[in-house]
Design a protein around this motif. Structure first.
Motif, mmCIF file in Angstrom:
data_model
loop_
_atom_site.group_PDB
_atom_site.id
_atom_site.type_symbol
_atom_site.label_atom_id
_atom_site.label_comp_id
_atom_site.label_asym_id
_atom_site.label_seq_id
_atom_site.Cartn_x
_atom_site.Cartn_y
_atom_site.Cartn_z
ATOM 1 N N THR A 183 0.792 -1.264 0.133
ATOM 2 C CA THR A 183 0.082 0.158 0.083
ATOM 3 C C THR A 183 0.904 1.123 0.050
ATOM 4 N N ILE A 184 0.503 2.059 -0.921
ATOM 5 C CA ILE A 184 1.256 3.499 -1.113
ATOM 6 C C ILE A 184 0.331 4.667 -0.923
ATOM 7 N N THR A 185 0.861 5.627 -0.573
ATOM 8 C CA THR A 185 -0.195 6.904 -0.497
ATOM 9 C C THR A 185 0.715 7.789 -1.523
ATOM 10 N N LEU A 186 -0.018 8.443 -2.370
ATOM 11 C CA LEU A 186 0.239 9.221 -3.340
ATOM 12 C C LEU A 186 -0.196 10.650 -3.019
ATOM 13 N N SER A 187 0.854 11.629 -3.131
ATOM 14 C CA SER A 187 0.245 13.251 -3.004
ATOM 15 C C SER A 187 -0.097 13.682 -4.596
ATOM 16 N N VAL A 188 -1.378 14.102 -4.606
ATOM 17 C CA VAL A 188 -1.907 14.537 -5.875
ATOM 18 C C VAL A 188 -2.395 15.934 -5.576
ATOM 19 N N PRO A 189 -1.396 16.945 -5.830
ATOM 20 C CA PRO A 189 -1.777 18.291 -5.495
ATOM 21 C C PRO A 189 -2.546 19.022 -6.409
ATOM 22 N N GLY A 190 -3.036 18.425 -7.740
ATOM 23 C CA GLY A 190 -3.748 19.023 -8.853
ATOM 24 C C GLY A 190 -5.144 18.919 -8.632
ATOM 25 N N MET A 191 -5.597 18.215 -7.359
ATOM 26 C CA MET A 191 -6.971 17.713 -7.066
ATOM 27 C C MET A 191 -7.696 18.993 -6.885
ATOM 28 N N THR A 192 -8.533 19.980 -7.746
ATOM 29 C CA THR A 192 -9.073 21.044 -7.312
ATOM 30 C C THR A 192 -10.685 21.032 -7.756
#
Length: 104
Positions: free
Chosen positions: A36-45
């Motif tokens: 399991t990995i957590t990804l940072s997705v800053p483009g969620m707007t």
């Protein structure tokens, strides 16, 4: 050859009864440990971004589960490391228009 095998099986069932003739034992398989990995997705707007990202991740072969969180702008993915890797996961989000990076 098939006829002979069928004839022997039929005779065995007729003589011994159906319960004494069985198929080969089922192969036992070990469950594959998922990572399991957590990804940072800053483009969620917007509200549709998490759906798009989750769908893109779920289409990667080997992904068992993908969950997105709009508030934290993250995606948590459970995957089979024998079938995919982190690079494929980040590529899937990037190809969907949302570049991501693994969180430490």
């Amino acid at each position: 050859m098939r006829y002979a095998l069928l004839l022997m099986t039929t005779l065995a069932v007729a003589v011994l009864g159906p319960s004494s003739v069985s198929a080969a034992p089922a192969a036992t398989t070990k469950p594959i440990p998922l990572k399991t990995i957590t990804l940072s997705v800053p483009g969620m707007t917007c509200g549709l971004c998490p759906i798009t990202i989750r769908t893109a991740l779920e289409q990667v072969p080997g992904v068992a589960k993908a969950k997105t969180d709009f508030v934290t702008r993250t995606a948590t993915v459970s995957y089979d490391p024998a079938r995919t890797n982190v690079a494929a996961l980040t590529k899937a989000t990037t190809d969907a228009g949302y570049p991501s990076t693994p969180q430490p």
